[in-house]
Design a protein around this motif. Sequence first.
Motif, PDB file in Angstrom:
ATOM      1  N   SER A 820      -7.438  10.995 -29.353  1.00 19.92           N
ATOM      2  CA  SER A 820      -6.590  11.172 -30.465  1.00 19.92           C
ATOM      3  C   SER A 820      -7.128  11.614 -31.618  1.00 19.92           C
ATOM      4  N   ASN A 823      -8.904  14.903 -31.608  1.00 18.52           N
ATOM      5  CA  ASN A 823      -7.852  16.053 -31.525  1.00 18.52           C
ATOM      6  C   ASN A 823      -7.217  16.289 -33.017  1.00 18.52           C
ATOM      7  N   LYS A 824      -6.851  15.021 -33.890  1.00 20.38           N
ATOM      8  CA  LYS A 824      -6.185  15.364 -35.007  1.00 20.38           C
ATOM      9  C   LYS A 824      -7.151  15.313 -36.150  1.00 20.38           C
ATOM     10  N   GLY A 901      -8.721  15.735 -25.753  1.00 20.37           N
ATOM     11  CA  GLY A 901      -8.161  15.945 -27.369  1.00 20.37           C
ATOM     12  C   GLY A 901      -9.006  17.201 -27.866  1.00 20.37           C
ATOM     13  N   LEU A 966      -1.691  11.896 -26.604  1.00 28.72           N
ATOM     14  CA  LEU A 966      -1.860  13.147 -26.772  1.00 28.72           C
ATOM     15  C   LEU A 966      -0.869  14.190 -26.232  1.00 28.72           C
ATOM     16  N   SER A 972       0.203  15.073 -31.603  1.00 30.12           N
ATOM     17  CA  SER A 972      -1.058  16.071 -31.490  1.00 30.12           C
ATOM     18  C   SER A 972      -1.127  17.457 -31.713  1.00 30.12           C
TER      19      SER A 972
END
Length: 1155
Positions: A820, A823-824, A901, A966, A972
């Motif tokens: 996560s 991914n962010k 991610g 996710l 996400s």
Amino acid sequence: MAKPTEYVKHIESYVDSSSSPSQQAASVDALAILLRNDLLTLEALVRELDLYLTTTDSIIRSRGILLLGELLTQLELKPLSDAAIHSLIGFLTERLEDWRALRGALVGCLALLRRKTDVGVVTENDAEAVMKSYMQYLQVQSMGQHDRKLCFELLECLLERYPNAVQPLGNELFYSICEGIDEEKDPQCLILAFHIVEVAAKLFPDPSGPFASYAADIFEILGRYFPIHFTHPKSEDIGVSRDELSRALLLAFAATPLFEPFAIPLLLDKLSSSLPSAKVESFKYLGYCAPMYGSDRMAKHGGALWSSVKDVLYTSPESALSVESESDGGMIFEESDIMVEALILLEGLMQQNSDLLLDMILGDEDINNFICSFLKPWDIHDTPLQLRQQLHSVGRLLAVSAKSSMASCNRVFEKFFPQMMEALGCSVGNHSDESFATEDRALSSRFNYGTLYLCVELLDACRCLVLGFKESTSFPDFIHEKWCCMLHGFCRSLINIFFSNLEAVSGNAQSSFAYTGVKGLQLLATFPRSFAPVSLLLFENILLKLVSAITSNFDKKFSWGLELKALVEIGLYIEGYQESEKAATFARIVVDKFVSWISSDEPAMPLSLKMQAICETGMTGISNMLRIVQGMEKAISAKFTQAYVDGNFESVELVIKVLECYSARVLPWFEMNGGSEEVAWNLAAIIWDKIDNSSSVNLTVQNYELLGAAMTAMKQAVRRCSQESQEKIVNRAFRVLSASTLFPLKDSPFATSLSNSEDSYLNHHVDRVSCRDEWIISLYASVVIALRPQTHVQNLKMVLQLFIMALTKGHIPSAQALGSLVNKLPSKTNERHLSQEYGVEEAIDVILTSSIWNFCQSNTLRKCSLFGGGNEIHNTKCLAGLNHTSVHISAIVGLAWIGKGLIMRGHEGIKDITMTFLGVLLENTNNGDFPESCDPIEGKEQEVIPLMKSAADAFHILLSDSEDCLNRNYHSVIRPLYKQRFYNSVMPLLLSSTRQSNSIITRSMLFRSFAHVISETPLSAMISEANKLIPLLLDSLSTLTEDVMHKDVIYNVILVLSAILMDKNGQVAVLENAQAIINQLIGLAAYPHMMVIRETAIQCLGAMSELPYARIYPSRTKVLQAISKALDDPKRAVRQEAVRCRQAWASIASRSLHF
């Protein structure tokens, strides 16, 4: 201005019959652009087209006129002079008699007639000329489908936009309409024809006008299409569905009262059809047409209509017992579509002419005799099903009649209500609100169930009548209405009887008594307060009785559900109609009582039922839900420590249920109704406070269940918070985390970097992590998973290090949190918040420089080029250097979540992660590259196969949709089509690796990876290469079936194969590989390790039987022999599919074939 050479070439290209359709379309577009941009005038174009428009060569002439028509269509929004429009419409009107150039003339006329006023329109005189030419020259039914459709569109346009031009044409117009639509069969043309009749009928409403003269002829044509018989298998192929056609015909039927003498007899006659669909359509048309035709015209059909309705509702009731009632001998019925439409018709007729219909219903001898027979004592347990169906139907009849108007309600009550009350032993009550039933009256009601049932139906009807007036502007005085006076007089006695029914438990009649008792009390409690026959004290007694019933009847599923539903309906009514006195009473008696159950051992009902009752009553309004939340917060505060520290079983179970209730019901409800953030914030704060104030935790199986519930609730709470609230939660969580034994810097929990000694400290302490620390890191991971991309995470480097340490011990939430984060986190420096010191590249760097990834003294993951940028498959000896395979597997799983991610945000780092997994899969199992601690013979396979399997399953993590993290719910970053992109990039690598591999184990693991990829990729991304994909699917099935550990993957592969078989875009590839597919499916039909694989394989074989005969005929004997064995399968579902498959294949096989 454009030179002639610039546009003449486009004209010649279009007129040339050898040009392709795409070339002709391009020529039209090019000329239209010149005209719209005023680079070419319409006059100049027409002059250039003059020869093509008037030549004696019919082919060239038709092409020229069609070009003019197509250009006029594209110029509908371009202003034209009145003279130009007049000249063009005049020319095209003349061309309507030229049948060889007819299409172009129709297209051009339509384009001019559809123009809007602000750009110049056709005059009414010119429109009348078009209409006359249409009637004189066009023989619509002699044309092809496309030309007929154009003719209908032209006629529709003239009727809708130029009514004054067509009205003078009178009889000639309707003769032309009849001639044009007669015998039409094409759905697209029919829907236009029906609309033409509708418009024409509304244009000539005069009963002595020209339409009246042709009404019989027009309806004779329309009537042939009723009911619509749709023979086209796929409506999307023709752009018209059966429902659309039926709706268009319905509107045509109802367009004018002049159709009444013809439509009503036809519809009544169709009610005698043996086809249920014809009856449904007939009632639907009658219900729609009756109000349009008017009460005067419909009066003469009243008797026939009542007879038809009575036949469906009473004589041969079209209803069936519901699933719940079927087992309990109850009275809850599911009405058929025929009965539903019949009731809609009856309701409409009552609204139109209530006196006439009510006279027939109240005077009907059969209905009266039936009601009288049920006024006598009888036992529902001994009543045949047909009588119960008739009782249900009569109740619906009385309800529809009573709620149609105030006068009708009075008449129905006067006719039947006193008799019902007498049969039930009720009298007009003068006793106080506190006094209730006697045993004699209770016993009387138990043996007069039919009367009580009809009484409840009447109560429902008059309540609907009152609420209908309450929502309107006019609000009559109900108090003086006869039905209201009668109801007031018998109200207390009725409540008494309903109370007795709640207590009636006598064998199979239980559900029936519960239904009438609960329903009756619910209806009386939900009358508007101003006109309610129930006083506030009686309302309280009703609530108390229902709460008491719920408390004591929890072991009776059906009645308990009815009682809870009744309380919920009462609560929703109070909330909807803003009755403050009742709201306060409901909150005190119901909501507060249920809230007290949370932490109490009383009543002795299962905790799941308690929470269901609490949540559903809370959902009746915001104030009630807030009371529920306060009670749940107190329960968590009181019981969490007992559950978390002491491991008290009852406390653990309670807190788990409360947290599950938060996650599944409370938080989603607040999200829809407002106030979500405060509730979510409080929940997260309470959990962290309890963790912070507890120094130890009891390690039990139930405690792990509690941790799972707490993590889910934490994620659901945090994801619903704003960025500001999330930062408060994550900072609060970090303070708890930094105070734990996991962190070395207790005095400086917000340190921004770690030294080598601190990194070693983390590595050392994760090995001896306490249960409390596991709770803390799990809950912190849950917070991180649910954060918004903009939310700042303080001391991110330390958090990353901690998650990395935890995931290598198999801590999946830490791996998901890492995924996560990568991914962010922002990708570029200028995208970051001022307070966010790390972006995704820095986070990846932290992951790579952590000592936990140093699997060997000389080979780290960086040296393996995990994120190095190269595309070659690197040596994976570094993965074999660890002492424990479980650490290898945990690292791969963690890397998969990190990769997930990255792949979702479209980061290039996914390429190198993919290469790392492939490197593990391609490790040569015979070259001695195994952990030194393994046995040289047996240990190698035991160590390597799980490692390779985890690498193969990593592709499932990469592409599968996860509910735990996710996803869009957890904010996400998701790049569109990321699965398709990954599929296109990884498939060539997997295929080349599979072809080059000589190891059976390696091939099976590569095919396992392949199976994960194709099963998680949308079919639309693969179907274009079905001819290449199908052989690979078959090879993977052949390889994977050799080992039972692949059975779950085999099922996914066969589902993909099934989807290709069903997709029309894959039919060519299926035909090319038909024999190979059949052979593979025959083998899978006997797969011993998984029932659904056999079932699906046989379903696919059944689908293969629909392929062309020549392709499948050679395999028919083998298939039938295989299916005959499946007929003896131990699983019933497989045997059923085998029967269907055998029937499908036997129909194409020789009749002399013996099984």
